[in-house]
Design a protein around this motif. Structure first.
Motif, short mmCIF file in Angstrom:
data_model
loop_
_atom_site.label_atom_id
_atom_site.label_comp_id
_atom_site.label_asym_id
_atom_site.label_seq_id
_atom_site.Cartn_x
_atom_site.Cartn_y
_atom_site.Cartn_z
N ILE A 1 57.42 -6.75 66.41
CA ILE A 1 58.31 -6.74 65.25
C ILE A 1 59.29 -5.58 65.36
CG2 ILE A 1 58.39 -6.39 62.73
CD1 ILE A 1 57.27 -9.10 63.52
N ALA B 1 61.86 -6.64 68.00
CA ALA B 1 62.66 -7.83 67.74
C ALA B 1 63.43 -7.78 66.43
CB ALA B 1 61.74 -9.05 67.72
N LEU B 2 62.79 -7.32 65.39
CA LEU B 2 63.46 -7.39 64.09
C LEU B 2 64.18 -6.08 63.77
CD1 LEU B 2 61.06 -9.46 61.82
CD2 LEU B 2 62.81 -10.20 63.43
N ASP B 3 63.53 -4.96 64.06
CA ASP B 3 64.13 -3.69 63.66
C ASP B 3 64.94 -3.05 64.77
OD1 ASP B 3 62.99 -3.94 61.13
OD2 ASP B 3 61.08 -3.18 61.88
#
Lengths: 215, 215
Positions: B195, B198-200
Motif C-alpha cells: 500500500i 502503490a497508493l501513497d
C-alpha cells in the motif's frame, strides 16, 4: 562474458545477431532445455553446422543473450550515476533512482526477449548461475541507492529497502508478461506510469472522505 | 468447480487436503506436465490407487488447487464490497481498493503454493483455460474499482486503469518469487508495504531539490 564476443559474418541474412534473436525467441517459447540446436536450425532453415559457425554451443547462445540483457541493465545504473556531461555529485539519490527505474523499463521494452529469458533463469548451469550473480549485484546496487535516498530524506524510511527493491522490480519485471511492442503504451509512457505508481503513489491529495451533505 | 467437492477421508495422515498439498508442491517444483501420479504416490509413500481414492485424475488435483486460489482471491473482492456488518455504500472506492490489495497479499502469503501454481498456468488445457478466465474476470473487476476510484477523485486519473491494474498485481504477484513464510515480514507488514508503494508512493513530501547554498 560470452564465448564469442566478435561478431562473425555467415550466410547472407543470418549473421550472429539474427541467429541469436531466433534462438532467444525459441528458448522463451519452448524453454531452454527443450530447445535443441536441430530445432533452431529448422526454424532458421539452415544446417546445424551453420549455427555452430556462429556459436560454439547452445550454451554460448544462452550466455550471449543473458549478457546482452545484463549489460543493458548494468548500463542503466552506470548512466544514472553520471550521464554524459554531468557531475554525479549534482544528482540526488532520488533523481538517480528515478533514472534507474525509467532506464530499466526502457531496457525491458527495447529488449523484451532477452530480458524475458533472463527473468526465467533458475540457476541450473554455470552460465545461469553467473547470470543470477550479476542480477543479484544489480539488485544490491539498487537497494544501496534506495537506502541513500532514504538517508537524504527524499524517500520514506518506514519500509525495508530490500523489500522495496523487490516490489519495485517485481512491478517492472512483470511488464514482460503483458507488454507487446506497438501497443498504445510506448517505453516513455510506461516508464512514467511506473514512476507514478512507485514514487508518487496513486492517491491524489483530494480528501478521501466525502464532506457531509449540506443541511 | 473441482470434480470432487466433498472431502473424502482416506488412510490416516493422508486426507484429500494432504494429498493436494503434496501435489501442488510437486507441480510447482517439477511442472504440472512433468509430474506423474506415480511421482506423487512415491512422494506420499502410498499407492497410485490410494491417490485415485481421493482424486479422479491428476487434472482434478490441478483443478482443485486452482479453485482454492481463485476462490480466495474472489472472496477478497466480495469482502471488500461489504465486510460483515457493514454497508457497501459506506465505503469509498479507494478504501475498497485498499482492502482488495491488502487482501490479495494475505491470500498470497497464506496459500503461497496454490497461488504460485495459478500464476504459472498458461492455458494448455480446459481446466487451465477456465482458471485463466476466472483470473481475467478478477482483473476486470479490480480495473473497474480503479476506474471508480478515479471517478470519485481519490486516485490520479493520468494513467490507464488497465495498466495500473497490471502494475499493481505484477508487484503483488512477484511476491511469490521471494517470500518465504517465517521471515521477518508477515502478511500484515507486507500488505502495508505494498500500500505504501502503490497508493501513497515512496517519495516523502520533503523538497527534492536541495536549497541553494547560503551566501
Amino acid at each position: 562474458m560470452p564465448e564469442l564476443a566478435e561478431p562473425r559474418r555467415g550466410r547472407p541474412g543470418y549473421d550472429q545477431a539474427a541467429v541469436l534473436d531466433v534462438a532467444v525467441a525459441a528458448f522463451n517459447e519452448y524453454g531452454y532445455d527443450a530447445t535443441s540446436v536441430a530445432v533452431l536450425a529448422d526454424r532458421l532453415g539452415i544446417s546445424k553446422s551453420a549455427i555452430y559457425h556462429h556459436f560454439a554451443s547452445k550454451e554460448a547462445l544462452l550466455e550471449m543473450a543473458l549478457d546482452r540483457a545484463l549489460t543493458s541493465l548494468e548500463g542503466v545504473l552506470a548512466e544514472a550515476d553520471a550521464a554524459p556531461g554531468e557531475q554525479a555529485a549534482a544528482l540526488s539519490a532520488a533523481d538517480r533512482l528515478d533514472r534507474v527505474l525509467r532506464g530499466a523499463v526502457h531496457v525491458l521494452v527495447e529488449d523484451l526477449p532477452s530480458v524475458t529469458l533472463l527473468l526465467r533463469v533458475r540457476g541450473n548451469t554455470d552460465v545461469e548461475r553467473r547470470a543470477l550473480a550479476r542480477r543479484r549485484t544489480f539488485d544490491r546496487e539498487v537497494t544501496a541507492l534506495l537506502t541513500e535516498a532514504r538517508e537524504e530524506g527524499s524517500l520514506r524510511s518506514d519500509i525495508d529497502a530490500r523489500v522495496v527493491e523487490r516490489l519495485l522490480f517485481g512491478m517492472i519485471n512483470s511488464i514482460v508478461e503483458w507488454y507487446r511492442p506497438g501497443g498504445p503504451e510506448d517505453a516513455d509512457r510506461l516508464a512514467d506510469d511506473v514512476i507514478a505508481v512507485a514514487l508518487d503513489g496513486l492517491r491524489t491529495s483530494a480528501p478521501r472522505v466525502s464532506p457531509p451533505p449540506a443541511p
